[in-house]
Design a protein around this motif. Sequence first.
Motif, mmCIF file in Angstrom:
data_model
loop_
_atom_site.group_PDB
_atom_site.id
_atom_site.type_symbol
_atom_site.label_atom_id
_atom_site.label_comp_id
_atom_site.label_asym_id
_atom_site.label_seq_id
_atom_site.Cartn_x
_atom_site.Cartn_y
_atom_site.Cartn_z
ATOM 1 N N PRO A 101 30.575 -20.716 -10.768
ATOM 2 C CA PRO A 101 31.098 -20.074 -9.548
ATOM 3 C C PRO A 101 30.138 -20.170 -8.370
ATOM 4 C CG PRO A 101 30.487 -18.435 -11.191
ATOM 5 C CD PRO A 101 30.439 -19.753 -11.874
ATOM 6 N N LEU A 102 28.828 -20.142 -8.652
ATOM 7 C CA LEU A 102 27.863 -20.264 -7.565
ATOM 8 C C LEU A 102 27.957 -21.633 -6.902
ATOM 9 C CD1 LEU A 102 25.465 -19.155 -5.966
ATOM 10 C CD2 LEU A 102 23.964 -20.018 -7.776
ATOM 11 N N VAL A 103 27.994 -22.678 -7.714
ATOM 12 C CA VAL A 103 28.096 -24.038 -7.163
ATOM 13 C C VAL A 103 29.437 -24.216 -6.465
ATOM 14 C CG1 VAL A 103 28.162 -26.482 -7.778
ATOM 15 C CG2 VAL A 103 26.498 -24.975 -8.866
ATOM 16 N N SER A 104 30.503 -23.676 -7.055
ATOM 17 C CA SER A 104 31.823 -23.795 -6.440
ATOM 18 C C SER A 104 31.868 -23.098 -5.082
ATOM 19 C CB SER A 104 32.874 -23.198 -7.371
ATOM 20 O OG SER A 104 34.151 -23.220 -6.773
ATOM 21 N N LEU A 105 31.287 -21.903 -5.002
ATOM 22 C CA LEU A 105 31.248 -21.172 -3.735
ATOM 23 C C LEU A 105 30.448 -21.937 -2.687
ATOM 24 C CD1 LEU A 105 31.743 -18.616 -2.024
ATOM 25 C CD2 LEU A 105 29.686 -17.641 -3.073
ATOM 26 N N LEU A 106 29.302 -22.449 -3.098
ATOM 27 C CA LEU A 106 28.458 -23.182 -2.154
ATOM 28 C C LEU A 106 29.145 -24.454 -1.676
ATOM 29 C CD1 LEU A 106 25.697 -23.220 -0.780
ATOM 30 C CD2 LEU A 106 24.810 -24.468 -2.748
ATOM 31 N N TRP A 107 29.780 -25.167 -2.605
ATOM 32 C CA TRP A 107 30.456 -26.405 -2.231
ATOM 33 C C TRP A 107 31.635 -26.129 -1.295
ATOM 34 C CZ3 TRP A 107 30.283 -31.340 -1.602
ATOM 35 C CH2 TRP A 107 31.457 -32.096 -1.541
ATOM 36 N N THR A 108 32.420 -25.087 -1.585
ATOM 37 C CA THR A 108 33.556 -24.748 -0.727
ATOM 38 C C THR A 108 33.098 -24.344 0.669
ATOM 39 O OG1 THR A 108 34.797 -23.996 -2.673
ATOM 40 C CG2 THR A 108 35.597 -23.285 -0.519
ATOM 41 N N THR A 109 32.005 -23.561 0.727
ATOM 42 C CA THR A 109 31.496 -23.136 2.027
ATOM 43 C C THR A 109 30.995 -24.321 2.840
ATOM 44 O OG1 THR A 109 30.834 -21.029 1.026
ATOM 45 C CG2 THR A 109 29.920 -21.552 3.175
ATOM 46 N N ILE A 110 30.279 -25.235 2.188
ATOM 47 C CA ILE A 110 29.781 -26.413 2.899
ATOM 48 C C ILE A 110 30.938 -27.312 3.342
ATOM 49 C CG2 ILE A 110 28.423 -28.525 2.644
ATOM 50 C CD1 ILE A 110 26.572 -26.996 0.788
ATOM 51 N N LYS A 111 31.916 -27.495 2.477
ATOM 52 C CA LYS A 111 33.032 -28.386 2.784
ATOM 53 C C LYS A 111 33.858 -27.863 3.952
ATOM 54 C CE LYS A 111 37.123 -30.472 0.637
ATOM 55 N NZ LYS A 111 37.932 -30.567 -0.612
#
Length: 358
Positions: A101-111
């Motif tokens: 979830p941490l990586v998913s949140l970070l990736w979604t925010t960056i994208k």
Amino acid sequence: MSNAVVQDTRPPASAPRKGSLSRRGLPRWAGAAFGAAGIALGCGIGLVFGLDSKVQWGLISAILFVLISYVATSVVENKRQAKDRVATSLVWVCFILALVPLVSLLWTTIKRGSKALSGDFLSHSMNGVTGFEPGGGVYHALIGTLEQVGIATVISAPLGLLTAVYLVEYGKGALAKAVTFFVDVMTGIPSIVAGLFILTLMLMFELKPSGFMGSLALSILMMPVVVRSTEEMLKLVPNELREASLALGVPKWRTILKVVLPTAIGGITTGVMLAIARIAGETAPIMLLVFGSQLINTNPFDGAQSSLPFYIWEQYRVGSDASYDRGWAAALVLIAFVMILNLVARGIARWKAPKTGR
């Protein structure tokens, strides 16, 4: 007759060759191989049975990874080693589950945040820009966050540090127990309660909304975190260091200042950074005490201000595509702000940490 003894230099028949499977030990890369096999089988099962959710694929892969680890280790080694392998596998599974979830949140925010993030976005405010049209920026909110969090840190960090020093080095009896109890209670106070407390003081003394009022509420939330983290770090300092300094005739206050605090400076700095990260995302106190603003206000003691969390909520409330992009970009700026603070804190902690010789 010769008395010479002929020695047999051949290795015993039961001695296994180095690296052979007769040692009944799995190689170091076995865990990675088990993980790859579990992922391959989990994806295969998901495709065969038509499972659409990738979460189901991941759970099946995790279960197969643990089962393969146990069965293979039981066959090659023994059941005791198999139980140890299962425990290790469960640790890896929990680590990955926490990381996803941490990586998913970070990736979604960056994208999503990179769409609106630009130099103009960081250097302009929302003055004259309606919520439904593109443009505008986050400069006014960034200034507000820096000033409000900075003032809260200036208030809370020294008070929290001194309170922790008292509890660890001097505190005894009922007063120390009472302070510890109230610090524990304050740790769980919701942010809205801290905001209401400062709002009551504002109404009593007829004060106007400002960034400083929000900083006072944020300091209430930050102080117990600083106290608890600093207290635990000071307890980790060996008593031998204190005793050696006191044995040389150094006063206790100087021992704390020159020996105890430098030894624990790394953990103390990390605790302060965690407290800053805890208050940097608070929105409720800002809504009650600062009111938010579309204009640039560099004076935290006069007039309404904005902040990054308030700006994100404000843009989400508008509901347009342009406002959503601005909200995600502001979230990315907030994450970068906290990350930069942590990197700076780690650098300061490493610089100020006591040097150890061989």
